[in-house]
Motif scaffolding. Structure first.
Motif, PDB file in Angstrom:
ATOM      1  N   ARG A 281      43.937  42.669  22.718  1.00  0.00           N
ATOM      2  CA  ARG A 281      45.259  42.338  22.179  1.00  0.00           C
ATOM      3  C   ARG A 281      46.329  42.937  23.073  1.00  0.00           C
ATOM      4  N   SER A 282      47.365  42.161  23.347  1.00  0.00           N
ATOM      5  CA  SER A 282      48.414  42.672  24.203  1.00  0.00           C
ATOM      6  C   SER A 282      49.756  42.084  23.775  1.00  0.00           C
ATOM      7  N   GLU A 283      50.695  42.977  23.501  1.00  0.00           N
ATOM      8  CA  GLU A 283      52.010  42.534  23.024  1.00  0.00           C
ATOM      9  C   GLU A 283      52.934  42.342  24.203  1.00  0.00           C
ATOM     10  N   VAL A 300      56.080  32.375  31.898  1.00  0.00           N
ATOM     11  CA  VAL A 300      55.177  33.462  32.295  1.00  0.00           C
ATOM     12  C   VAL A 300      54.939  34.351  31.081  1.00  0.00           C
ATOM     13  N   PHE A 301      53.834  35.062  31.119  1.00  0.00           N
ATOM     14  CA  PHE A 301      53.594  36.076  30.079  1.00  0.00           C
ATOM     15  C   PHE A 301      53.727  37.443  30.717  1.00  0.00           C
ATOM     16  N   THR A 302      54.511  38.308  30.092  1.00  0.00           N
ATOM     17  CA  THR A 302      54.669  39.658  30.620  1.00  0.00           C
ATOM     18  C   THR A 302      54.637  40.679  29.504  1.00  0.00           C
ATOM     19  N   THR A 303      54.024  41.810  29.803  1.00  0.00           N
ATOM     20  CA  THR A 303      54.045  42.917  28.830  1.00  0.00           C
ATOM     21  C   THR A 303      55.211  43.846  29.138  1.00  0.00           C
ATOM     22  N   ARG A 304      55.909  43.571  30.242  1.00  0.00           N
ATOM     23  CA  ARG A 304      57.027  44.426  30.632  1.00  0.00           C
ATOM     24  C   ARG A 304      58.300  43.613  30.870  1.00  0.00           C
ATOM     25  N   ASP A 380      44.948  33.913  43.642  1.00  0.00           N
ATOM     26  CA  ASP A 380      43.864  33.940  42.655  1.00  0.00           C
ATOM     27  C   ASP A 380      43.807  35.245  41.867  1.00  0.00           C
ATOM     28  N   TYR A 381      44.739  36.179  42.104  1.00  0.00           N
ATOM     29  CA  TYR A 381      44.733  37.331  41.187  1.00  0.00           C
ATOM     30  C   TYR A 381      45.391  36.976  39.872  1.00  0.00           C
ATOM     31  N   VAL A 382      46.039  35.842  39.832  1.00  0.00           N
ATOM     32  CA  VAL A 382      46.534  35.333  38.554  1.00  0.00           C
ATOM     33  C   VAL A 382      45.483  34.361  38.016  1.00  0.00           C
ATOM     34  N   LEU A 383      45.042  34.641  36.791  1.00  0.00           N
ATOM     35  CA  LEU A 383      43.947  33.864  36.218  1.00  0.00           C
ATOM     36  C   LEU A 383      44.499  32.716  35.395  1.00  0.00           C
ATOM     37  N   ALA A 384      43.844  31.570  35.537  1.00  0.00           N
ATOM     38  CA  ALA A 384      44.342  30.372  34.859  1.00  0.00           C
ATOM     39  C   ALA A 384      44.228  30.493  33.344  1.00  0.00           C
ATOM     40  N   GLY A 385      43.182  31.172  32.890  1.00  0.00           N
ATOM     41  CA  GLY A 385      42.918  31.163  31.454  1.00  0.00           C
ATOM     42  C   GLY A 385      43.622  32.244  30.669  1.00  0.00           C
ATOM     43  N   TYR A 386      44.378  33.100  31.331  1.00  0.00           N
ATOM     44  CA  TYR A 386      45.015  34.188  30.586  1.00  0.00           C
ATOM     45  C   TYR A 386      46.519  33.981  30.518  1.00  0.00           C
ATOM     46  N   GLY A 387      47.117  34.337  29.405  1.00  0.00           N
ATOM     47  CA  GLY A 387      48.567  34.184  29.243  1.00  0.00           C
ATOM     48  C   GLY A 387      48.947  32.735  29.495  1.00  0.00           C
ATOM     49  N   ALA A 390      50.684  32.038  34.830  1.00  0.00           N
ATOM     50  CA  ALA A 390      51.786  32.246  35.779  1.00  0.00           C
ATOM     51  C   ALA A 390      52.406  33.600  35.480  1.00  0.00           C
ATOM     52  N   ILE A 391      52.856  34.292  36.522  1.00  0.00           N
ATOM     53  CA  ILE A 391      53.469  35.596  36.270  1.00  0.00           C
ATOM     54  C   ILE A 391      54.789  35.752  37.027  1.00  0.00           C
ATOM     55  N   MET A 392      55.585  36.688  36.502  1.00  0.00           N
ATOM     56  CA  MET A 392      56.739  37.143  37.274  1.00  0.00           C
ATOM     57  C   MET A 392      56.251  38.424  37.946  1.00  0.00           C
ATOM     58  N   ALA A 396      57.594  46.678  42.327  1.00  0.00           N
ATOM     59  CA  ALA A 396      57.920  48.096  42.206  1.00  0.00           C
ATOM     60  C   ALA A 396      57.253  48.725  40.999  1.00  0.00           C
ATOM     61  N   HIS A 397      56.735  47.886  40.089  1.00  0.00           N
ATOM     62  CA  HIS A 397      56.209  48.435  38.839  1.00  0.00           C
ATOM     63  C   HIS A 397      54.773  48.045  38.551  1.00  0.00           C
ATOM     64  N   ASP A 398      54.220  47.198  39.358  1.00  0.00           N
ATOM     65  CA  ASP A 398      52.868  46.728  39.084  1.00  0.00           C
ATOM     66  C   ASP A 398      52.045  46.822  40.366  1.00  0.00           C
ATOM     67  N   TYR A 474      45.929  37.480  23.578  1.00  0.00           N
ATOM     68  CA  TYR A 474      44.584  38.032  23.457  1.00  0.00           C
ATOM     69  C   TYR A 474      43.783  37.627  24.679  1.00  0.00           C
ATOM     70  N   ARG A 475      42.985  38.540  25.116  1.00  0.00           N
ATOM     71  CA  ARG A 475      42.122  38.238  26.248  1.00  0.00           C
ATOM     72  C   ARG A 475      40.972  37.307  25.817  1.00  0.00           C
ATOM     73  N   LEU A 476      40.631  37.411  24.543  1.00  0.00           N
ATOM     74  CA  LEU A 476      39.535  36.588  24.002  1.00  0.00           C
ATOM     75  C   LEU A 476      39.801  35.105  24.267  1.00  0.00           C
TER      76      LEU A 476
HETATM   77  C1  ANZ Z   1      55.561  41.785  34.768  1.00  0.00           C
HETATM   78  C2  ANZ Z   1      55.008  43.169  34.805  1.00  0.00           C
HETATM   79  C3  ANZ Z   1      55.613  44.327  35.240  1.00  0.00           C
HETATM   80  C4  ANZ Z   1      53.710  43.203  34.291  1.00  0.00           C
HETATM   81  C5  ANZ Z   1      54.914  45.500  35.136  1.00  0.00           C
HETATM   82  C6  ANZ Z   1      52.987  44.353  34.185  1.00  0.00           C
HETATM   83  C7  ANZ Z   1      53.584  45.512  34.629  1.00  0.00           C
HETATM   84  P1  ANZ Z   1      47.752  42.671  29.813  1.00  0.00           P
HETATM   85  O1  ANZ Z   1      48.262  44.017  29.467  1.00  0.00           O
HETATM   86  O2  ANZ Z   1      46.349  42.643  30.260  1.00  0.00           O
HETATM   87  O3  ANZ Z   1      48.070  41.630  28.760  1.00  0.00           O
HETATM   88  N1  ANZ Z   1      49.649  38.869  33.854  1.00  0.00           N
HETATM   89  C8  ANZ Z   1      50.054  37.982  32.925  1.00  0.00           C
HETATM   90  N2  ANZ Z   1      49.310  36.868  32.959  1.00  0.00           N
HETATM   91  C9  ANZ Z   1      48.402  37.052  33.936  1.00  0.00           C
HETATM   92  C10 ANZ Z   1      47.367  36.251  34.462  1.00  0.00           C
HETATM   93  N3  ANZ Z   1      47.115  35.027  33.989  1.00  0.00           N
HETATM   94  N4  ANZ Z   1      46.617  36.755  35.460  1.00  0.00           N
HETATM   95  C11 ANZ Z   1      46.867  37.971  35.957  1.00  0.00           C
HETATM   96  N5  ANZ Z   1      47.840  38.776  35.508  1.00  0.00           N
HETATM   97  C12 ANZ Z   1      48.610  38.326  34.497  1.00  0.00           C
HETATM   98  O4  ANZ Z   1      48.553  42.199  31.145  1.00  0.00           O
HETATM   99  C13 ANZ Z   1      49.740  41.512  31.083  1.00  0.00           C
HETATM  100  C14 ANZ Z   1      50.423  41.663  32.407  1.00  0.00           C
HETATM  101  O5  ANZ Z   1      49.552  41.162  33.414  1.00  0.00           O
HETATM  102  C15 ANZ Z   1      51.695  40.857  32.466  1.00  0.00           C
HETATM  103  O6  ANZ Z   1      52.842  41.688  32.495  1.00  0.00           O
HETATM  104  C16 ANZ Z   1      51.643  40.242  33.856  1.00  0.00           C
HETATM  105  O7  ANZ Z   1      52.333  41.182  34.678  1.00  0.00           O
HETATM  106  C17 ANZ Z   1      50.200  40.189  34.203  1.00  0.00           C
HETATM  107  F1  ANZ Z   1      55.490  46.629  35.533  1.00  0.00           F
HETATM  108  O8  ANZ Z   1      54.587  41.026  34.002  1.00  0.00           O
HETATM  109  B1  ANZ Z   1      53.340  41.790  33.849  1.00  0.00           B
END
Ligand code: ANZ
Length: 926
Positions: A281-283, A300-304, A380-387, A390-392, A396-398, A474-476
C-alpha cells in the motif's frame, strides 16, 4: 514378545480401515476443528522424508484435538494439474491423466504407510472433472461480478448493466483501472461487442491486455520465476515481453481488505509482513501533465507531490501507449531500438537491474505548477504495471532519478524551503543532500513546512486546482489467469460472434478434450486448438487457454468440507459447521501466491454469501525444510580406485556424490557400491586402518541429483512408521530447517522397544490392576502436562524427549499398573499411533485409541509428599527432618548427617552406626 513393528503396523492399519475410524462427520454434539495440510503435487519422484514433516505435525495436532473432544476435519488430496506431467507427456506421449493417476497411487500408498488420520472419503483431486466443475463455477461467478467500492463488496454485473441502462456511467462506484464515461443513450446504442468491451473493464474475471513473458518456442506465457536472463529456465528458449489478451482476476480490487484483515489472523509476523509488502500500500497523488504543444495529457503517480517544484524531466515505461504517440520523427529509430532491447528483460530483472538505460522521446511536458518545460524520456526503470506507468522525475530527491539524470546529463533541481530548513523523514532527501549538485529553487506554497505538512498542502492544492487527485496505490497486481497449456482447467467460456460468453452452469463441468499431441498448433494456438469439436453445439468456439496452477488450489479447503455435493461448491450446512481452517500447515514458498489468491477467492465467495467467514485460514504454521545429508566418495583421478576420507589428502582425487542409501553412519557398503553402477563393478578401495571406507558428507537440498533423497518407505521398512514419525519430530523445532541425519534414529526406535517392554514380559501381557504409587503418578502427570502444553505450542521435539524420560522412569520403577500405562498410551498416541493402538487394544479395550479421552492432568500428583523423621542421637530425639517421601534410606541418612542441627550433636565425631527406619525414625549411635 518382541516389538514386531511391521506386523503391528499392518494389523493396526487394517483395523483402522475396517472400522473407518477416521471418518469424520458434522457432529452437532462436538465442537469442530479443521486441520489442513497444503496438498501435494503428485510428482513422479514420490515422497521423500522431507515431505511428511508438516503432515506429521498436523496429524499429531488433529489426533490430540480429537481426544480433547473435537470433531476434527483432517483431509488430504492432490493438486493434480501442472506442468511436470504435461512436460512428461510432451516427451513420451503418455497422457498426463495416466501419469497423474500413477503418481497419486504411489503417494497414497506412501501416505497410508505413515499412518495419517486422514478421512480418505473426502479426498479431492483438482484434475477430476467433478472437482473442477466448481473451479469453473467460481470463475463464472467472478466473470459475472464487479467490485462495488461503496459497499466494499462484489456485486452482480447485471446491476451495473441496469445502472448503465438508466443513467449511463454517471454515479457508478465500480472498481476499475480504466474508467469509462458514457450517457444512457450512448450505452443503449452500443453494439453487443462494445457493451462487452465496456463490461470487461469491471468484471472480476476479465479479458485484459497485459505484458507477459512470452516464450514462442514453448508456445506459452511463463511466470517470472520460469525465466532468467531473457530465456526460459526449462529449455533455454528466448522469452520476450509481449502485450497479450489474457484472462485476469481483479485481485487488486480486494487489496485494502486483504491488507486490513491480516490483523485478525494468527500468522507469524514474518508471514504477515511478506503479505503486506506484496500488497504494497502506498499513499500518494496522481498528477496530470500536458505534452507541450499538444492537448495530450498524461498522469503520473507520486508519493512525493511536495517535490513537484523540482521535477526536471518525465519518464514513461517503454510499454506505455503514449510512447508511440509522442515520439518525434527524429527520435523514432533510437526509441524503436530501445523498445526492442527492453522486451528481452522480465519485470523482475528490470527491478533488480541497477544499470541506467533510457532514450529521449523528443517530446516535452509542461510542469503544471511552475510552467517549466521539461523533456520526456523512456526508461525501463519505470514499470508499466505500477501506478500509471509514468513518473515525474525529481533527481534531487530520488536515487534512481538521480542516477538517471547523472547518466544522461539532465538538470538536477534541489528544492529547499526558504526558511533554510531541509525536509526530513525520507531517505531520498538524504540521498539528495548527499548529491549537493544542481540548482536550489524556492518551493512556492510549501514555504517553511515539514515534509509531512508539505505533502498534505500540495495534495489539497492539486485537488483544488484540478491538477490531479489523491490516490492510494497498491503494488498488488491483478492475477494473470490463463496459460497456453493443456493440463489445466478449461475456461467455461465460448466466443459468440467474438464475444466472450459463459457456458451455462448446468453444462459444467466443461471437460478437457482429447488432443493428438500436447503441443501448440502449427499456427501457434494453445494445445486445445488441436481438439476436434472444441466448440458449443451451435458451433461457437470455446476458449483455448486453460487455467493456471493456482486455480484448483484456491478453494480446495472449502471442497473438503462437503466433497460430494453435486449442487454446491460447499453446502451451507457443512460450511456453517466447519466455518474455516483452524490450523493450516505448509511451506513458506506459498506466502504470497497461493495464500493471497485463496484469501481473495474466499473474500469473494464471502461477498456472494457462499461461505460464512471472510478469512479462510485462522492459524498458519510454516514447517521448515528437511535438507539432505549428502555423502561423497573420492576417486583417484584416472582410475577406478576410491580412497577413504581419512587418506584422501594423500592422493589427487575427485569428489563424487554417492547414494546415501548405501552408506551407513558415513561408512560405505562396498558391495552395494560395486552393484550401484556398472562402471563401479570393478572398483578398488583404499580404506581406513580398520578396513572401513569412510565417506565425506555435506548438508544440501534434498534432491535426486545429489543422491541424498531418503524415501520414507525405506525408513518404515527398517524401523516402522512410528519411529519415522517420532524421529521426524525429534529432529528439532518444527519451524526450523534441519538436515536429515539418521544418527539418532536408533535411539528413538529403542525407546519404542522399551515402551513395549513395559507391557510384555516374555509372551505375556504383564499389566496389572495394582494401585499406582505416588512416584508413578508423578511421572505420568508430569508427562500429561508437558505434552499437552507442547502440542498447543507446536513444540513436538520437546515432547519426544519427555516421553523418553517418562518411559525411562517407569522402567526404573518397574511399573505394571494399568492406571499408569493406559493413560501413557493415550498421550503418546498422536505421535506413535500404531504401537499405542495395538497395546491399547491388547489391554482389552474394544474401540480405537483415537476415541479415548485425553487424560486429565492433576496438579496434586506433582506436589512432593514429605515425611517427617525424628532424628535421635544415642536414643534422644534432638530435631526433626523433613525429606521427600520418595527418598531412599541412603538419602535420608545423608540428609540427617548433613543437616545444620546435626553438627552440634555429632561434635565432629564419626557416628558408629546410623539406623533408618523408612517413614519412621533416624537413630544415630555415636
Ligand atoms: C516523485 C518522487 C520524488 C518520488 C521523490 C519518490 C521520491 P512507492 O512508494 O513504491 O509507491 N514511481 C511511480 N510509478 C512508478 C513506476 N511505474 N515505476 C517506477 N517507479 C514509479 O513508489 C512511488 C514512487 O515511485 C513515486 O513517487 C514515483 O517517484 C515512483 F523524492 O514521484 B515518486
Amino acid at each position: 514378545m518382541e516389538y514386531n513393528f511391521s506386523e503391528i503396523e499392518a494389523q493396526v492399519q487394517a483395523f483402522w480401515r475396517e472400522h473407518d475410524v477416521y471418518k469424520v462427520t458434522e457432529n452437532p454434539n462436538r465442537p469442530p476443528f479443521y486441520v489442513l495440510d497444503m496438498f501435494p503435487y503428485p510428482s513422479g519422484a514420490g515422497l521423500h522424508v522431507g515431505h511428511p514433516l508438516g503432515y506429521i505435525a498436523s496429524d499429531i495436532f488433529s489426533r490430540y484435538k480429537r481426544s480433547k473432544g473435537f470433531s476434527v476435519l483432517h483431509p488430504m488430496g492432490y493438486d493434480a494439474f501442472g506442468l511436470p506431467a504435461e512436460q512428461y507427456a510432451i516427451q513420451t506421449g503418455q497422457h498426463p491423466e495416466v501419469t497423474t493417476e500413477i503418481n497419486i497411487k504411489r503417494y497414497r500408498e506412501q501416505l497410508e504407510k505413515i499412518g495419517f488420520s486422514y478421512d480418505w472419503s473426502r479426498e479431492v483431486r483438482t484434475s477430476d472433472p467433478a472437482y473442477y466443475k466448481w473451479t469453473q463455477w467460481v470463475f463464472a461467478r467472478l466473470f459475472e461480478s464487479y467490485y462495488d467500492t461503496k459497499s466494499n463488496s462484489a456485486r452482480p454485473i447485471e446491476s451495473l448493466v441496469a445502472h448503465f441502462e438508466e443513467h449511463g456511467s454517471e454515479g457508478i462506484h465500480a472498481y476499475t483501472h480504466t474508467p469509462c464515461s458514457f450517457s444512457r443513450e450512448e450505452w443503449l446504442a452500443y453494439t453487443p461487442q462494445e457493451k462487452s468491451d465496456v463490461l470487461m473493464n469491471y468484471r472480476l474475471a476479465y479479458l485484459g491486455e497485459s505484458v507477459v513473458n512470452w516464450c514462442a518456442e514453448l508456445g506459452t506465457v511463463l511466470a517470472n520465476d520460469e525465466v532468467s536472463e531473457g530465456v526460459s529456465i526449462r529449455g533455454g528458449h528466448p522469452v520476450e515481453q509481449r502485450k497479450m489478451k489474457q484472462w485476469c482476476l481483479r485481485v487488486s480490487a480486494y487489496a485494502e481488505r486483504l491488507l486490513t484483515s491480516l490483523e485478525t489472523l494468527e500468522w507469524t509476523d514474518a508471514l504477515k509482513e511478506m503479505q503486506r509488502n506484496w500488497i504494497g500500500r502506498s499513499e500518494g497523488a496522481e498528477v496530470d501533465f500536458e505534452v507541450e504543444g499538444t492537448h495530450t495529457r498524461f498522469t503520473v503517480f507520486t508519493t512525493r507531490p511536495d517535490t513537484i517544484y523540482g521535477v526536471s524531466f518525465m519518464v514513461l515505461a517503454p510499454e506505455s501507449d503514449l510512447v508511440r504517440e509522442i515520439t518525434t520523427p527524429e527520435q523514432k529509430a533510437a526509441v524503436e531500438e530501445y523498445l526492442a532491447a527492453t522486451k528481452r528483460k522480465t519485470e523482475r530483472e528490470r527491478i533488480a537491474d541497477r544499470r541506467v538505460t533510457g532514450v529521449f522521446s523528443g517530446a516535452y511536458a509542461r510542469n503544471p505548477l511552475t510552467g517549466a518545460v521539461i523533456p520526456i524520456w523512456i526508461s525501463d526503470y519505470v514499470l508499466a504495471g505500477y501506478g500509471t506507468g509514468a513518473i515525474m522525475a525529481v533527481p534531487a530527491h530520488d536515487t534512481r532519478d538521480f542516477a538517471f539524470a547523472r547518466h544522461f546529463g539532465l538538470p538536477i533541481t534541489q528544492v529547499v524551503l526558504p526558511n533554510g530548513e531541509e525536509p526530513s523523514e525520507t531517505d531520498s532527501w538524504e540521498d539528495a543532500k548527499a548529491s549537493k549538485e544542481g540548482t536550489l529553487i524556492n518551493s512556492g506554497i510549501l514555504n517553511g513546512l515539514s515534509v509531512a505538512d508539505a505533502i498534505k498542502t500540495m495534495n489539497s492544492h492539486i485537488e483544488k486546482e484540478g491538477l490531479g487527485k489523491v490516490k492510494v496505490n497498491y503494488r498488488l497486481r491483478d492475477a494473470i489467469f490463463s496459460r497456453q497449456r493443456y493440463w489445466g482447467e478449461p475456461f467455461p467460456i465460448y466466443y459468440k460472434e467474438g464475444i466472450p460468453t459463459l457456458v451455462a452452469d448446468d453444462q459444467l463441468p466443461l471437460k478437457l478434450p482429447e488432443v493428438d499431441a500436447f503441443l501448440p498448433t502449427e499456427t501457434g494456438e494453445p494445445p486445445l486448438g488441436r481438439a476436434a469439436n472444441w466448440h458449443t453445439p451451435e458451433g461457437y468456439p470455446y476458449e483455448l487457454s486453460t487455467m493456471p496452477g493456482f486455480a484448483g488450489s484456491s478453494a480446495y479447503y472449502l471442497r473438503y468440507m462437503d466433497p460430494h455435493n453435486d449442487h454446491a461448491l460447499v453446502g451451507e450446512e457443512a460450511n456453517r459447521y466447519w466455518r474455516h481452517v483452524d490450523l493450516y500447515i505448509g511451506g513458506t514458498e506459498h506466502a504470497t501466491g497461493h495464500l493471497i489468491y485463496s484469501r481473495f477467492w474466499n473474500k469473494f465467495l464471502f461477498d456472494l454469501g457462499v461461505v460464512c467467514e471472510d478469512e479462510p485460514f485462522r492459524k498458519l504454521v510454516n514447517q521448515g525444510m528437511i535438507q539432505g545429508r549428502s555423502n561423497f566418495v573420492y576417486r583417484i583421478k584416472n582410475s577406478n580406485t576410491f580412497v577413504s576420507l581419512g587418506k584422501k589428502d594423500e592422493y589427487d582425487t575427485t569428489e563424487i556424490h554417492v547414494d546415501v542409501n548405501i552408506v551407513h553412519n558415513d561408512k560405505l557398503d562396498l558391495e552395494a557400491f560395486r552393484a550401484w553402477r556398472p562402471e563401479y563393478n570393478t572398483a578398488e578401495f583404499i580404506t581406513e586402518e580398520d578396513g572401513s571406507y569412510q565417506c565425506g558428507w555435506a548438508v544440501e537440498k534434498m534432491s535426486k541429483s545429489m543422491y541424498n533423497v531418503v524415501n520414507p518407505d525405506d525408513i518404515i521398512a527398517s524401523y516402522g512408521a512410528d519411529t519415522l514419525r517420532l524421529y521426524e519430530m525429534f529432529l528439532g523445532p518444527l519451524e526450523q530447517s534441519k538436515p536429515w541425519d539418521t544418527k539418532g534414529i536408533d535411539g528413538v526406535h529403542r525407546f519404542l522397544k522399551k515402551l513395549f517392554g513395559l507391557f510384555y514380559k516374555g509372551e505375556d501381557l504383564a499389566v496389572t490392576d495394582t494401585a499406582p504409587t505416588p512416584e508413578e503418578l508423578k511421572s505420568l502427570h508430569k508427562l500429561i502436562r508437558k505434552v499437552g502444553q507442547d502440542i498447543e505450542q507446536f513444540s513436538f521435539n520437546t515432547s519426544v524427549s519427555a516421553f523418553m524420560i517418562c518411559v525411562g522412569d517407569l522402567q526404573h520403577l518397574k511399573t505394571s499398573s494399568r492406571a499408569i500405562l493406559e493413560p501413557l498410551l493415550v498421550v503418546l498416541s498422536p505421535f506413535a499411533p500404531h504401537i499405542t493402538e495395538y497395546l491399547y487394544r491388547a489391554l482389552g479395550n474394544s474401540g480405537s485409541i483415537v476415541d479415548a479421552e485425553w487424560p486429565q492432568f492433576e496438579e496434586k500428583y506433582l506436589v512432593e509428599s514429605v515425611t517427617k523423621y525424628p532424628v535421635s542421637f544415642n536414643g534422644k530425639v534432638r530435631f526433626t527432618l523433613e525429606i521427600a517421601a520418595s527418598a531412599t534410606p541412603q538419602e535420608v541418612e545423608s540428609a540427617a548427617l548433613s543437616a545444620p542441627e546435626a553438627a552440634k550433636w555429632l561434635e565432629g565425631k564419626q557416628p558408629k552406626k546410623v539406623i533408618v527406619v523408612p517413614g519412621r525414625i533416624v537413630n544415630i549411635v555415636l
